[in-house]
Write a protein that holds these residues in place. Structure first.
Motif: not given
Length: 269
Positions: A116-122, A127-130, A135-139, A151-153
């Motif tokens: 869903y972050y990737q869909q947001t970025d699409k 850019g949309f908030f963070t 995406i960088y962190a979760l990928e 990323y949660m930390a």
């Protein structure tokens, strides 16, 4: 006729010739120019509620508001249902997608959060908030570059209000996972010494940061350079960032505000 022409020329000189040209703050060889006058109205704020069609149905807004309230109280499943309904009503609106990603992140489902972050970025490629940092962190976590849960930390830096704790978390992440660029950005913002800040910034820039993180690192670098008296280098860095194709909307706004601050605090020559 000659007298009239002379008087017209003289009047034109007083009306136009005496006006000072707009002071150029930044100019590149691509024809991009920023004048001091261009910066006067910038506030550094970005309206993330805007969509491509500039219209969001009130029903979608209501569902989104209800979902956020549910999410804040820990009712994640109910929040997800509201967000999914809002997305159906307003498929071009990135906000419910972004909040859906964050809700799945809180539930511990990083795969769906990334999706869903990737869909947001699409929907919002500038850019949309963070979203880009997420995406960088979760990928990175998915690929094994970063450990699961990093990323949660990292988000704990934002969530805690204690500045000492923020600094402690940022230091711990940069020491244990030095390739995680966002933590260097946070560390740079928490340090007081400009030499140490610049070192953290330059380290972060070497770690292949996402566009949002890179932009903030460069903005902070420009501010440090300005503090050190290198105003021209600071202006150049900010101007290049503003006109770079990959710069996010939020970073453009912040960079313009930084440039405005530098100009307002520069004595007139």
């Amino acid at each position: 006729m000659k007298i009239h022409l002379y008087l017209y020329t003289l009047l034109s000189f007083y009306l136009y010739g005496c006006q000072q040209p707009a002071r150029i703050v930044y100019q590149d060889n691509q024809g991009n120019i920023i004048t001091a006058a261009d910066l006067t109205t910038y506030t550094g704020e970005v309206d993330y509620n805007m969509t491509d069609d500039q219209h969001i149905q009130p029903a979608a807004q209501q569902l989104h508001n209800e979902a956020r309230t549910l999410g804040q109280s820990g009712q994640y499943e109910a929040s997800i249902l509201k967000l999914e309904a809002a997305i159906k009503l307003a498929p071009n609106w990135a906000y419910p997608l972004y909040d859906l990603a964050f809700t799945y992140l809180l539930k511990g489902d990083s795969a769906k959060a990334l999706d869903y972050y990737q869909q947001t970025d699409k929907l919002q490629p500038r850019g949309f908030f963070t979203a880009k940092t997420a995406i960088y962190a979760l990928e990175g976590e998915k690929a094994g570059k970063f450990p699961s849960g990093l990323y949660m930390a990292y988000l704990q830096i934002e969530w805690t209000t204690d500045e000492t704790e923020k600094l402690s978390i940022a230091r711990a992440i940069t020491q244990q996972f030095p390739d995680f660029a966002p933590a260097w950005k946070e560390l740079a913002g928490l340090l007081d010494d400009d030499t140490q800040r610049l070192e953290a910034i330059n380290t972060g820039l070497l770690k292949s940061p996402d566009a949002e993180t890179k932009g903030m690192l460069l903005i902070n670098k420009a501010l440090v350079l300005n503090n050190k008296g290198e105003k021209e280098n600071a202006r150049l860095l900010l101007g290049e960032l503003i006109f770079a194709a990959e710069t996010t909307t939020a970073n453009i706004a912040i960079a313009r505000m930084a440039l405005k601050s530098i100009e307002e605090n520069t004595p007139a020559s």
